[in-house]
Design a protein around this motif. Structure first.
Motif, mmCIF file in Angstrom:
data_model
loop_
_atom_site.group_PDB
_atom_site.id
_atom_site.type_symbol
_atom_site.label_atom_id
_atom_site.label_comp_id
_atom_site.label_asym_id
_atom_site.label_seq_id
_atom_site.Cartn_x
_atom_site.Cartn_y
_atom_site.Cartn_z
ATOM 1 N N VAL A 177 60.659 64.209 15.696
ATOM 2 C CA VAL A 177 61.238 62.909 15.377
ATOM 3 C C VAL A 177 61.524 62.823 13.878
ATOM 4 C CG1 VAL A 177 60.122 61.738 17.310
ATOM 5 C CG2 VAL A 177 58.976 61.804 15.085
ATOM 6 N N HIS A 178 62.348 61.836 13.518
ATOM 7 C CA HIS A 178 62.676 61.573 12.123
ATOM 8 C C HIS A 178 62.592 60.065 11.913
ATOM 9 C CE1 HIS A 178 65.190 61.217 8.478
ATOM 10 N NE2 HIS A 178 64.701 62.411 8.219
ATOM 11 N N ILE A 179 61.945 59.651 10.821
ATOM 12 C CA ILE A 179 61.750 58.236 10.521
ATOM 13 C C ILE A 179 62.314 57.945 9.135
ATOM 14 C CG2 ILE A 179 59.999 56.458 10.043
ATOM 15 C CD1 ILE A 179 58.197 58.060 12.060
ATOM 16 N N LEU A 180 63.008 56.828 9.008
ATOM 17 C CA LEU A 180 63.395 56.270 7.711
ATOM 18 C C LEU A 180 62.662 54.944 7.573
ATOM 19 C CD1 LEU A 180 67.282 56.737 7.698
ATOM 20 C CD2 LEU A 180 65.593 58.091 6.455
ATOM 21 N N ILE A 181 61.959 54.752 6.458
ATOM 22 C CA ILE A 181 61.219 53.510 6.257
ATOM 23 C C ILE A 181 61.138 53.204 4.766
ATOM 24 C CG2 ILE A 181 58.919 54.612 6.231
ATOM 25 C CD1 ILE A 181 57.952 52.164 7.923
#
Length: 138
Positions: free
Chosen positions: A62-66
């Motif tokens: 998965v890839h997360i931007l936060i």
């Protein structure tokens, strides 16, 4: 590295909503999620019968931007690459339960309520001047 970790943890403390990208048929599929964290491990509640759960079953990457708040160019944010796993243990569900989750689930015993646990492999700390990206490999 400790300073970088501290700055990463500050972003996670101040920002709870980000995007979660999974892979479906070799293509990215992104949606907004609410994230909670313990140190660098992220948790996000979801329904058992959602596309993201099916996608993570097939490919756990998965890839997360936060962290980007939209205040303008230069907002710091994180790009997180990690591995997700589905956790339906009662202990995790009770630990994360809060009133926000109650909008979607009947309680920590709701059989449809599960938690995605994301273990980061790489965290990129972005938009902090000329010194970024800074990369924390785990």
């Amino acid at each position: 590295m400790e300073q970088l970790k501290t700055e990463i943890l500050n972003i996670l403390k101040e920002n709870k909503v980000g995007t979660l990208a999974t892979v479906k048929n070799n293509k990215p599929h992104t949606r907004y999620m609410t994230f909670y964290n313990e140190e660098l491990t992220l948790y996000t509640p979801t329904g058992k019968d959602t596309y993201k759960v099916e996608e993570i079953d097939q490919n756990p990457h998965v890839h997360i931007l936060i962290g980007y708040t939209g205040e303008g160019i230069g907002d710091t944010f994180l790009e997180i690459e990690g591995t997700a796993k589905i956790d339906d243990s009662q202990q995790t569900k009770e630990r994360l339960w809060n009133e926000e989750i109650a909008k979607w689930f009947d309680g920590p015993n709701d059989p449809n309520y599960i938690v995605l646990t994301i273990t980061p492999n790489t965290i990129r700390y972005m938009n902090k001047g000329e010194d970024t990206p800074q990369v924390l490999e785990l």
